[in-house]
Write an enzyme that holds these catalytic residues in place. Sequence first.
Site, short mmCIF file in Angstrom:
data_model
loop_
_atom_site.label_atom_id
_atom_site.label_comp_id
_atom_site.label_asym_id
_atom_site.label_seq_id
_atom_site.Cartn_x
_atom_site.Cartn_y
_atom_site.Cartn_z
N ASP A 1 -11.08 7.39 -22.48
CA ASP A 1 -10.98 5.99 -22.06
C ASP A 1 -10.57 5.22 -23.31
OD1 ASP A 1 -11.38 3.32 -21.55
OD2 ASP A 1 -13.27 3.61 -20.46
N THR B 1 -7.52 -0.17 -19.95
CA THR B 1 -7.19 -1.48 -19.42
C THR B 1 -5.85 -1.86 -20.06
OG1 THR B 1 -8.49 -2.45 -21.21
CG2 THR B 1 -9.52 -2.35 -19.03
N ARG C 1 -4.66 -8.75 -17.23
CA ARG C 1 -5.90 -8.01 -16.93
C ARG C 1 -5.57 -6.95 -15.89
NH1 ARG C 1 -9.45 -11.02 -19.46
NH2 ARG C 1 -11.00 -9.44 -19.09
N GLU D 1 0.85 -1.20 0.00
CA GLU D 1 0.00 0.00 0.00
C GLU D 1 0.88 1.24 0.00
OE1 GLU D 1 -2.92 -0.21 3.10
OE2 GLU D 1 -3.87 -1.95 2.17
#
Length: 435
Positions: free
Chosen positions: A202, A229, A238, A57
Amino acid sequence: MASKVFKLEKSDPKVYKLIKGEETRQKNGMELIASENYVSEAVLEALGTVFTNKYSEGYPGKRYYGGQDFTDPLESLAIERAKKLFNCDHANVQPLSGAPANVAVYFSWLEPGDTVLGMDLTHGGHLTHGSPVTYMAKLFNFVRYKMKDVETGEIDYEELKKVAKKNKAKIILAGFSAYPRELDYAKFKEVADEVGAVAMADIAHIAGLIAAKILKNPFDFGFHVVTTTTHKTLRGPRGGLILSKGKVSNPLKSVEKNIENLPTLIDRSVFPGFQGGPHMNNIAAKTVAFGEALKPQFKVYARQVVKNAKAMAGELMKQGCKLVTNGTDNHLMVIDCVKSFGVNGREVEKILDLVGITTSKSTIPDDILPPYAPSGLRLGTPAMTTRGMKEKEIIQIARWIVEAVNNRENLRMIRRVKKSILEMSLQFPVPGISK
Ligand code: DSN
């Protein structure tokens, strides 16, 4: 890789069997889902490594856990490669996929009730661009733009400007998941500037084509943010990616909300705003894919994807199919199945599954049929191009598609097409799957 699968065969034969089944399905059939691709063996290898064990994190040099000797340089390398690929100031490589990437951008810039202008779902937009069934649509006010002319694919930029002004849009979103043409990014940016909105693109579907400089890059037209993506034309694992222009500063400190600070606002939105620990094995695989996309061979690949799509669209039309916008400029096309075959897209998807061609049903502009059984079928060429197919094979596949659908009642014909598909598929191996 082989030894790992061997261990799995003993430790969990049920899962092993399913993996083997999927391998056979991929090897024996043709993948024409426009959003799918086959990663390289190197990407697969990076994905299945001990980075999967690690919590990280935070961001490189600023983590909330110890032991970041190798994660920090890995994430920094991913960021550098992504910036180079897309020519921008900053990259956040942590989004788990495309939808979380879009949501993280919305939260970085919008207040509840603010307006986003996105492409209508039936005209090719994506669920996360404001479909009423998403949670985001409960929080923000999504308004739509459409094509002016569905025969050419031209967007109605005048209407877009009017709607943006009327609704005081805060984000103008250019992007799609089923639109076969190039967007005029300069016109989107002009509207964004006029209403003081963030210009966001996008590029999930076309990222690989943009990275290879085959299609236009929204950053060349002054866009502020680009999401994508990593697993479609970009041919990575992915995952998601957010690219931005502006000043990069310490993501642990809050900054004033202005366009210049977007990179930091986005970093803070991804973590701690929206996500927890990044998936470092996935970031390792993204880094490998970015490295591959920077190589000259990737340009050759991306150019062939578009050549193949144009060849497929041309042949389908020659065989009497009606395509939305009558062709393609990118890697995808949408067949109007009702007009072409007299059945809906779901039926055509099922028939093609029977012969070993995998596709996905799709709405057509202002579809009167529901999304689960819509009028259209979307096809794309990224995956079969990765397997080495060129125009000759792609044209043959287009003929088989029409043959199978037109002879759907004729079992003998269906079996014959299936056999031909299997034979050709086996000549073009899938990376990472033995022959
Ligand atoms: N599901 C992807 C597609 O198929 O286009 C978009 O998220």
